[in-house]
Write a protein that holds these residues in place. Sequence first.
Motif: not given
Length: 336
Positions: A138-152, A209-216
Amino acid sequence: MKAVICREFAPRAELSIEQIPEPVVKPGQVVIRIEACGINFFDGLMVEGKYQTKPELPFTPGSEAAGVIVAVGDGVERLKAGARVLAFAGIGGYGEQVAVDAWKVFPIPAEMSFVEAAGFLITYATSHHALKDRAQIKPGETLLVLGAAGGVGLTAVELGKQMGARVIAAASSDEKLALCREYGADETINYSTEDLRQRLKELTDGQGVDVVYDPVGGGMTETAVRGLALFGRLLVIGFAAGDIPKIALNLLLLKQSALIGVFWGAYARSAPEKNAENIGELMDWFAKGKLRPHISAEYPLDRFAEALDVVMERAVKGKVVLVTGKSGHSKEGVPA
């Protein structure tokens, strides 16, 4: 035609380019003359027999391809010969032509080159599905992206910002984090020199954080779980670190948080109409200039091994693309 051939599940150094017959179109399929093909981490896993799906041998790796339709099978009405398209081929992309089921093929906007298209589908569709359908961010939530410079990872940064989130990008070097800031990251963490858990506390005033995006995967996943806010969600994208983490379930109970699996390919097969709607939204955002794929390197087909090694060694930012045809940078389907 020329194509890369995998004759047995073995180290990727065993791959070779061979002359093979051109594909014959079947009902429900189209044949695409490939102009460019995206390189993905799981391509290397697949040829070594380490991926969750194992194609029948021999096969040509390469899951996403962009080019021009040269033949249309019976029963296909949505696509026409001569159309500029990208495709979720599954296999077959490291070659000059590929036959693909029509539901996996999508027209590309006039503003998109074949090279951009070849690096677009899997990364953007995965991140879009993850954030929109699975996390329901949702707008305003905090998202942590791991491996953030990779393809996904980089697409998750870009799409998270597009969807109104506050984005924290985590990567292994200042150079990679500089790229993440270009793509909209609000905050950055260098987990080679900074303590990930402590920095998350500082950046979220201890709320998490509200959401973690973990491709690692690997050791950072548990740290990220511990950094979730109340009702937080960790998206399981992949395991580029090589280790599949084991998480103590009490960590989820205490914060009423959730681990959510993301497998875009399976989703696309199970819900093709909804997937097509999502792809349409992504294409619209691209055409409006809201998305810009980061192609960090291009290689000709005969240097496929070098291109695949760069991706497998995680020495790349954004996407690597094989340029098979002569019009990869063209937006009209003719040599640029």
